[in-house]
Write an enzyme that holds these catalytic residues in place. Structure first.
Site, PDB file in Angstrom:
ATOM      1  N   ASP A 238       3.397  -8.760  22.524  1.00  0.00           N
ATOM      2  CA  ASP A 238       4.146  -9.997  22.279  1.00  0.00           C
ATOM      3  C   ASP A 238       5.453  -9.687  21.559  1.00  0.00           C
ATOM      4  O   ASP A 238       5.771 -10.267  20.522  1.00  0.00           O
ATOM      5  CB  ASP A 238       3.288 -10.982  21.480  1.00  0.00           C
ATOM      6  CG  ASP A 238       3.822 -12.408  21.593  1.00  0.00           C
ATOM      7  OD1 ASP A 238       4.682 -12.652  22.475  1.00  0.00           O
ATOM      8  OD2 ASP A 238       3.399 -13.259  20.802  1.00  0.00           O
TER       9      ASP A 238
ATOM     10  N   GLY B 191       6.878 -20.591   8.087  1.00  0.00           N
ATOM     11  CA  GLY B 191       6.939 -20.656   9.537  1.00  0.00           C
ATOM     12  C   GLY B 191       5.577 -20.985  10.098  1.00  0.00           C
ATOM     13  O   GLY B 191       4.615 -21.223   9.368  1.00  0.00           O
TER      14      GLY B 191
END
Ligand SMILES: *[C@@H]1O[C@H](CO)[C@@H](O)[C@H](O)[C@H]1NC(C)=O
Ligand SMILES: *[C@@H]1O[C@H](CO)[C@@H](O)[C@H](O)[C@H]1NC(C)=O
Ligand SMILES: *[C@@H]1O[C@H](CO)[C@@H](O)[C@H](O)[C@H]1NC(C)=O
Ligand SMILES: *[C@@H]1O[C@H](CO)[C@@H](O)[C@H](O)[C@H]1NC(C)=O
Ligand SMILES: *[C@@H]1O[C@H](CO)[C@@H](O)[C@H](O)[C@H]1NC(C)=O
Ligand SMILES: *[C@@H]1O[C@H](CO)[C@@H](O)[C@H](O)[C@H]1NC(C)=O
Length: 940
Positions: free
Chosen positions: A726, A607
């Site tokens: 986040d 990723g």
């Protein structure tokens, strides 16, 4: 016919001085005689019985010493009645009698003489319990009536408690309390599950009411009250000893057996009766009667005395009774005779009998169940020690868990049918505890939750706590603990079985900083410690500088896969648990070369994040890992890299992605994580993983709960606490078992717990669609900012939609869902990929949590702790739903609820009133199975 009152139980024992020192234990006979409310530590010897009475100091820790009013102190009144202890506070107050032999039979006797001690002239009624079982009701009938109650019970433990229970009808009090051991062969009707409660014990034949027989005439110190009635009965007596038979079940004393009565008119019967004393749960209790007989007259050769005992006109026993000369014998029933409104006893001679009937003594008992067992013994002694150590008052009296309605405050217990109750949770948060943490906590084997936060506990954390197999949450936040976290606990944290919270313990060294084992610090120690610490710091800095200077050179020189021993800035070394003195982690340091090997030259990309790429890799032992390599162009600089590395080294929770190692090799920086094979939650929601299979509702719920637990740990379990900043579906990773873990701590900020729940920072961080509007406005992130973002994740789980969707204009998922839910349109919101395989009520509840999390004003949002609790309930609801689903179709609740009100709660204009008043989600159980909710979709 002579009826008499069993209430004539006045005690006229005269007792005067004689002084002895108290021992709160049985005397040489095994007797305990307590004069309740006697102040001080000095007891006295009762003049008549020569028994030693002790004050109640040490037997109970509640109540107050009181004197009866002077007007009730008569010359004949026993000294033990002069004082009493009254219990104005607490529902249950107990005396604990120790040093007994478990499994033995004991006689317990409590006496009560009110004597208007409180000047109120109000006669109280209250209950008495023996251990965890109901004993009797104490009904004080007059200010100068001495009420005496007695029970014969098998004591299961090596102690027994006698508890006074306030039933709302006056303040309980007690004048004296006796315990006498009995042989187990005595009173066979009393066994482990059944106790005897005395109604009356009468001696026939004395001519004087004061002729009470007890110790030493009765070695068991039973009290035999005389029954005097010379108008109806003739007295017969002997001076000879009346012997007990071998294996006598009652050992009636000779002094009692030496007198008897016969009817004055030889052709009539002996008759007496008693009425039942109603019990709260039984207006006509059954009775056990024991009739004691002995022939006292030497009868001529062929003379016979033989009689029947009849109850209410019918023979009680089928055979006639023939008393033996100078031997004590008895006839009795083993099971209580059930519910008559009156017990008329008549003893008539048989046709063969040449002599009238006779009787020496009688005892009548009702029975109580002693089948209820108390809390697990080990738990009891541990919690008693804890109570003692911290002088916990509250309602900590009697058994901790049993009966349920009197269980101790701040404890949670688990109850099973065939095994003793266990203590599963203790919440002594903000209870003013000081001193060390008692090692007795380590004996509470069933403990799951221990909250000792916000006290003044000092000293080390006992390692014994790590031995508790079920302990999952240990909250030590806000104390003065020192030393380091014991290695046993560290292991438990690392394997994910324990959630440890220890924020706000200024002296606790927990973060892998160099720290000293907890020892009593002397001045000498400080002088030694300080230089040592300085040396360590200097060496670390020097090492680091060397490393940086050598740059890649060193990397190329070191191809070994062995872990390095050097320490980078504040990142602890890889030495594992060297000793229990500090929180050291098995983080290894990798060189860039090693990373190349591990990732097979950075071949497979897993990723990409703001930090750079994440690569797939395998350690030398085959463990799959994810390697997050910082790219040159990364928006996250070395600072964030270090931030994340530091955070990861000190947080450990099963729902937080854990770090295996790191690399700081020249300009190369990388973090090596555990591999999360199933990727991000976002991929699963979008159906891009799992071979296109969508998550089931139950899986979603579990993921929600687990992620919430991870966040909750960041907020409450870390020292100092952390704001993730986040939280989003791409930062929640799943492993092969679809267990969720929170990832990406690069943006996390610690906040100062002492001041407020926020930190100041001048850059807004986060991901569009997830950012708390309040944070956006103030630039100050709080834990509630994470709650907001998590609410968005919850909505994604429910709807299967991204945080920002096009509908057709870009719209926040929050607004989108709020609009639909306000119209009661659940179907329009729920992810169709779940194929309705979910409990509608559960989905509503999660949606409701999500909307609360995403409230505009942070004060209106729940805390992560509350979210975790709510989600846990949802999961339980879902489990019940699944269990039901085999036989039932989807179940809609709330069809009789005002639909408007349930619509209003999701109103877009977010009326505060409505939202606040709708916070209750009551789950009821109809017929024990069907979950319903007060608020939910209306049936159509
Ligand atoms: C009870 O009486 C004694 C002696 O008469 C006295 O010393 C004591 O203070 C009294 N106690 C209370 C609680 O009134
Ligand atoms: C207590 O005893 C009195 C007198 O016998 C009786 O009237 C009253 O009902 C009793 N109280 C209770 C609660 O049983
Ligand atoms: C105690 O006695 C009662 C009545 O006889 C009986 O039902 C019960 O089983 C006995 N309990 C034990 C443990 O023997
Ligand atoms: C004794 O009782 C019988 C039967 O009740 C009665 O007939 C008789 O008169 C009584 N004897 C005396 C002396 O009271
Ligand atoms: C017991 O005796 C009394 C008085 O003789 C009588 O009134 C009552 O009915 C008797 N009770 C029973 C249950 O036989
Ligand atoms: C004794 O009393 C019982 C019960 O009333 C009766 O059945 C029996 O006949 C009586 N026995 C004699 C000898 O009167």
């Amino acid at each position: 016919m002579a009826a008499w009152s069993w209430l004539l139980l006045l005690c006229f024992t005269v007792a005067t001085a004689g002084v002895l020192q108290v021992r709160a234990q049985p005397d040489s006979n095994g007797f305990i005689s307590i004069d309740c409310g006697l102040p001080g530590k000095t007891g006295f010897v009762d003049d008549k019985s020569k028994l030693s009475f002790v004050p109640d100091d040490g037997f109970t820790d509640g109540g107050a010493c009181r004197n009866i009013s002077a007007e009730y102190i008569t010359p004949g009144l026993g000294k033990r009645y002069h004082t009493l202890r009254s219990f104005p506070d607490g529902v249950r107050n107990c005396y604990t009698l120790r040093s007994l032999v478990s499994g033995l039979k004991y006689l317990l006797r409590a006496s009560f003489l009110y004597g208007n001690y409180d000047g109120l002239n109000k006669l109280p009624v209250f209950d008495l319990h023996v251990g965890v079982n109901y004993w009797t009701m104490v009904n004080i009938t007059g200010p100068d009536d001495a009420v005496i109650v007695e029970a014969i019970v098998v004591v299961p433990e090596d102690f027994v408690q006698v508890c006074l229970v306030n039933t709302g009808a006056g303040t309980p009090f007690i004048s004296s309390l006796d315990l006498r051991p009995l042989k187990n062969t005595l009173y066979p009707q009393a066994n482990a599950t059944q106790g005897l409660v005395l109604l009356g014990r009468l001696n026939f034949g004395p001519t004087d009411y004061t002729d009470i027989i007890r110790y030493p005439d009765d070695p068991h110190d039973r009290i035999w009250f005389p029954w005097v009635d010379s108008t109806n009965w003739n007295k017969i007596s002997t001076a000879k000893k009346v012997q007990n038979l071998d294996n006598d079940m009652y050992e009636t004393p000779t002094a009692v057996m030496q007198t008897a009565i016969t009817p004055r008119n030889a052709s009539t019967n002996i008759e007496f009766s008693w009425g039942p004393v109603p019990l709260p749960n039984d207006p006509t209790p059954g009775y056990i009667a024991i009739f004691h007989f002995s022939e006292l007259q030497l009868l001529p050769g062929n003379a016979v005395r033989e009689f029947y005992i009849n109850l209410n006109g019918k023979p009680w026993f089928l055979t006639a009774f023939k008393p033996e000369y100078l031997y004590s014998d008895a006839t009795f029933n083993r099971n209580p005779y059930p519910g008559y409104s009156r017990y008329n006893i008549s003893i008539n001679a048989t046709v063969n009998s040449m002599l009238p009937p006779l009787i020496n003594a009688v005892e009548v008992f009702s029975v109580i169940s002693t089948a209820t067992i108390g809390t697990d013994l080990q738990d009891v002694s541990a919690i008693m020690a804890i109570k003692e150590k911290y002088q916990v008052k509250k309602n900590w009296m009697g058994d901790p868990c049993v009966p349920k309605m009197l269980a101790w405050d701040k404890l949670t217990c688990s109850y099973a049918i065939s095994s003793p109750a266990r203590i599963t949770s203790i919440n002594l948060s903000s209870s003013g505890l000081s001193g060390e943490i008692s090692s007795s906590f380590g004996n509470l084997e069933a403990l799951q939750n221990l909250d000792l936060s916000n006290n003044n506990l000092a000293g080390p954390i006992p390692d014994a706590l790590s031995q508790l197999p079920s302990l999952t949450v240990l909250d030590l936040t806000g104390n003065q603990l020192s030393g380091s976290i014991p290695s046993g606990l560290l292991k438990r944290i690392q394997d994910g079985s324990l959630n440890l919270r220890y924020a706000n313990n200024p002296n606790l060294c927990a973060n892998g900083n160099s720290c000293q084992p907890a020892k009593k610090k002397s001045k000498v120690a400080i002088y030694i410690v300080v230089p040592v610490v300085l040396v360590v710091v200097i060496i670390s800095v020097a090492t680091l500088l060397c490393c940086l200077l050598r740059r890649t050179k060193q990397a190329s020189m070191n191809n070994s896969l062995k872990p390095q021993n050097e320490t980078a800035i504040n990142v602890p070394s890889n030495s594992g648990y060297r000793h229990s003195s500090s929180l050291r982690l098995e983080n290894r340091r990798f060189t860039y070369n090693e990373l190349e090997k591990i990732t097979n030259n950075f071949q497979r990309v897993l990723g990409r994040g703001g930090f750079g790429y994440v690569y797939d890799g395998f350690l030398e032992d085959g463990t799959q890992v994810a390697v997050k390599l910082r790219s040159e162009s990364s928006s996250q600089g070395p600072k964030e890299f270090l931030a994340e590395a530091q955070i990861l080294t000190r947080i450990h929770h099963k729902n937080l992605v854990s770090m295996i190692g790191y690399c700081k090799d020249g300009e190369y920086m990388a973090l090596v994580y555990e591999y999360m094979s199933e990727g991000t939650l976002q991929e699963h929601i979008a159906g891009k993983n799992n071979n296109g299979r969508y998550l089931t509702w139950r899986e979603r719920l579990r993921i929600a709960l687990e992620s919430a637990q991870g966040l909750e740990y960041l907020h409450n379990g870390c020292n100092p606490p952390l704001i993730h900043r986040d939280v989003k579906a791409t930062n929640i990773l799943l492993n092969t078992r679809l267990e969720a873990k929170i990832a990406d701590f690069g943006l996390s900020k610690t906040f100062n717990y002492n001041n407020d729940t926020h930190v100041s920072t001048n850059t807004l961080v986060g991901t569009p669609g997830y950012v708390d509007p309040e944070y956006q406005a103030t630039m100050q992130p709080t834990t509630k900012s994470d709650v907001y973002s998590f609410g968005v994740v919850l909505l994604e789980l429910v709807t299967g939609k991204p945080a920002i969707l096009c509908d057709p204009q870009p719209i926040s998922i929050i607004q989108w869902a709020r609009q639909r839910l306000a119209r009661g349109n659940m179907e329009g919101v729920v992810d169709a990929h779940m194929h309705s395989d979910h409990d509608v009520n559960g989905v509503w509840k999660v949606a409701d949590i999500a909307l609360k999390c995403t409230m505009q004003a942070s004060a209106q949002r729940p805390t992560m702790t509350e979210v975790v609790a709510q989600l846990q309930e949802c999961l339980e609801l879902e489990d019940r739903h699944s269990a039901m689903n085999d036989t039932n179709n989807n179940f809609y609740a709330g069809n009789n609820i005002d639909t408007n009100s349930s619509y209003n709660m999701y109103n877009i204009d977010q009326s505060t009133d409505v939202i606040q008043s709708s916070t209750t989600f009551e789950i009821e159980h109809n017929f024990g199975r069907v979950p319903t909710m007060a608020i939910g979709p209306a049936a159509r």
